[in-house]
Each structure stands twice: as C-alpha cells, then as structure tokens.
Scaffold this active site. Structure first.
Site, mmCIF file in Angstrom:
data_model
loop_
_atom_site.group_PDB
_atom_site.id
_atom_site.type_symbol
_atom_site.label_atom_id
_atom_site.label_comp_id
_atom_site.label_asym_id
_atom_site.label_seq_id
_atom_site.Cartn_x
_atom_site.Cartn_y
_atom_site.Cartn_z
ATOM 1 N N GLY A 1 20.995 19.439 -3.758
ATOM 2 C CA GLY A 1 21.615 20.738 -4.019
ATOM 3 C C GLY A 1 22.716 21.103 -3.044
ATOM 4 N N GLU B 1 11.106 20.160 -2.864
ATOM 5 C CA GLU B 1 10.887 21.615 -2.913
ATOM 6 C C GLU B 1 9.392 21.931 -2.940
ATOM 7 O OE1 GLU B 1 13.620 22.097 -6.154
ATOM 8 O OE2 GLU B 1 15.153 21.428 -4.740
ATOM 9 N N SER C 1 22.320 15.445 -5.309
ATOM 10 C CA SER C 1 23.720 15.715 -5.665
ATOM 11 C C SER C 1 24.360 14.621 -6.523
ATOM 12 C CB SER C 1 24.556 15.994 -4.414
ATOM 13 O OG SER C 1 24.077 17.167 -3.777
ATOM 14 N N ASN D 1 15.854 16.847 -13.633
ATOM 15 C CA ASN D 1 14.866 17.824 -13.153
ATOM 16 C C ASN D 1 15.529 19.198 -13.216
ATOM 17 O OD1 ASN D 1 13.145 19.439 -11.672
ATOM 18 N ND2 ASN D 1 13.590 18.458 -9.700
ATOM 19 N N GLU E 1 14.876 10.761 -2.408
ATOM 20 C CA GLU E 1 15.732 11.943 -2.432
ATOM 21 C C GLU E 1 15.863 12.509 -1.024
ATOM 22 O OE1 GLU E 1 15.867 13.884 -6.544
ATOM 23 O OE2 GLU E 1 14.072 14.624 -5.577
ATOM 24 N N HIS F 1 7.995 16.445 -5.045
ATOM 25 C CA HIS F 1 9.420 16.779 -4.926
ATOM 26 C C HIS F 1 9.629 17.549 -3.628
ATOM 27 C CE1 HIS F 1 13.216 18.838 -5.507
ATOM 28 N NE2 HIS F 1 13.524 17.802 -6.288
ATOM 29 N N LYS G 1 14.245 22.010 -12.533
ATOM 30 C CA LYS G 1 13.695 22.972 -11.559
ATOM 31 C C LYS G 1 13.358 24.278 -12.290
ATOM 32 C CE LYS G 1 16.214 20.469 -8.103
ATOM 33 N NZ LYS G 1 16.795 20.426 -6.776
#
Ligand code: PGA
Length: 257
Positions: free
Chosen positions: A181, A101, A220, A11, A175, A99, A13
């Site tokens: 991240g 985010e 990560s 991904n 996730e 996701h 992003k």
C-alpha cells in the site's frame, strides 16, 4: 515451481461491498487461452455477490474465490468470525492466512497463523500463507530470519506437514510490509532473493513437494510493474491489493501473466 501458469490473486481487503462485487466481473477481461490461475479474495460478505457476478459474466470457471481470514474453530461463540466450513459453503476454495494487516493491525501471532493453516487444510481448502518483514527488520538485515520464522512456525506442525506431504495444495506469498500500500515495490532481484530463501526451506521441509508450492510476490503490484515482477526468478505469481479493485487494472495484470 514446476509447470502451470502464473497465479494472479486479488485481495480486496475491506473494499467493495456486495453490490460492487456483483458488478465487478462485467469489467473483467480474461484472454482466451490464458494459463493464468486467477483468484479473488473479496470481503466475506461480498463473496456471494461476486460469485453471482462471475456466473452472469460466464467467468466462474476462470476465477477462483477465497476469503481473507478465518477463525480456526468450527462454530460457536466467536462473535465476528467465519469458520472454514462456512467459507467453503459460501464458495471459497482458498483462504489468506497471516496477511500483514492481520498480523500488525489485529495482533495475529505466528501461532495463530499455524492454527489457521491447520484448520484450513482440515476443512479441505487451500491456504495462502503470507509472510514478510517490516522496514526496521529489512534495514537491520533480518529479512531471512523473519520470513523463515513465519514459515517455519507453520511447517513445524506435523498436522500441517502431513497433508502437505501427501499432496494438499498450499501457496505462499512474500509480502514485504514496507511495500504494501505504499507504492514502493521490492525490486525483482529482492523478490527473487527472498523467494529463493523460502523455496529452499520448503524443499528442506517438504522434499520435492516443496518445489510445487507457488510463491507469490505482493506489495504495490500494479499493471505497469506486474510483468517484470512475474518474470523474475522464483516469482510464481502476484498478490495484488489496491490495483485489484479496478477490473480494468486487474485485467491488465492478468494479461501481463
Ligand atoms: P497492495 O497490497 O498491492 O495494495 O500493496 C498487497 C497486499 O496487501 O496483499
């Protein structure tokens, strides 16, 4: 999950524009005979560039493409959005839905994710539903409750269960938000435990079909930890953010699969 290779999904992003996407495949190495299923989710605007780059490198048959988000309406006055049919016409086969985010930066709700999964299935593409708890929820012992709520909001819909029951493909990604991240990865044991909870709910809701849904771990993942995570029980693959931006690092993760 029964049969098949591990899924290695990247991904990007909001990284790598059309030009960088075109160049990316020249640095990608996919070992001959690798059973890994490789997926890349570039920004929608870079999809055509990546597609062309894959063709030039002779890798289009090895790497599936997807988009990171869609809107559930088909067309109209929805400034800034992409529909499922547009994503499909641009070459996407998969769509990330929910996701973290999207949920936490853009305020997407569980109900939005259900509408999006339904739209993706209706359009004949494959949804990759992302679920995961944040740190407060983990520390409060609420992991199970949160990820099951996120999954069940989607599976509660008969419009979604019907196609899944009759064989439409569906992927799930666990996730944990605190691992995304941050350089902090769930331990393989924590990942397995969460995946087992998701698996049993999938089977409860979809019967034997629930066993065929690949459950990916994300948060990560990097070339050094990918192998260990992918050999953990119930981990059918990985969804990689930051480490998918470098073709060499991403190739090492494919190698680990
Ligand atoms: P990360 O992101 O690998 O950079 O932690 C994973 C994701 O958000 O899918």
């Amino acid at each position: 999950m029964s049969g098949g290779g591990k899924v290695v999904a990247g991904n990007w992003k909001m990284n790598l524009g059309p030009r960088e996407a075109l160049d990316f495949p020249s640095g990608l190495r996919v070992p001959d005979g690798s059973a890994a299923e490789i997926l890349l989710f570039p920004p929608a605007i870079s999809l055509a560039g990546l597609r062309e780059g894959l063709e030039r490198s002779g890798l289009s048959h090895r790497v599936g493409l997807g988009v990171q988000n869609v809107y559930f309406e088909e067309a109209g006055a929805y400034t800034g959005e992409t529909s499922v049919s547009m994503a499909a016409a641009a070459g996407a086969g998969h769509v990330l839905v929910g996701h973290s985010e999207r949920r936490h930066v853009f305020g997407e709700t569980d109900a939005d994710t259900a509408r999006k999964v339904a739209a993706v299935l209706r359009g004949g593409l494959i949804p990759v539903l992302c679920v995961g708890e944040n740190l407060d929820e983990r520390e409060a012992g609420r992991v199970e409750e949160v990820i099951l709520r996120q999954l069940e909001t989607v599976l509660a819909s008969e419009t979604i269960r019907a196609p899944l029951g009759s064989g439409a493909r569906f992927l799930l990604a666990y996730e944990p938000v605190w691992a995304i991240g941050t350089g902090k990865t769930a331990t393989p044991e924590d990942a397995s435990a969460a995946h087992a909870v998701l698996r049993s709910h999938l089977v409860e809701r979809l019967g034997d079909r629930g066993r065929e849904v690949p459950i990916l771990y994300g948060g990560s993942v990097n070339p050094d930890n990918a192998g260990e995570l992918m050999s953990a029980d119930e981990v059918d693959g990985v969804l990689v953010g930051g480490a998918s931006l470098d073709p060499d690092g991403f190739s090492r993760i494919i190698h680990a699969a």
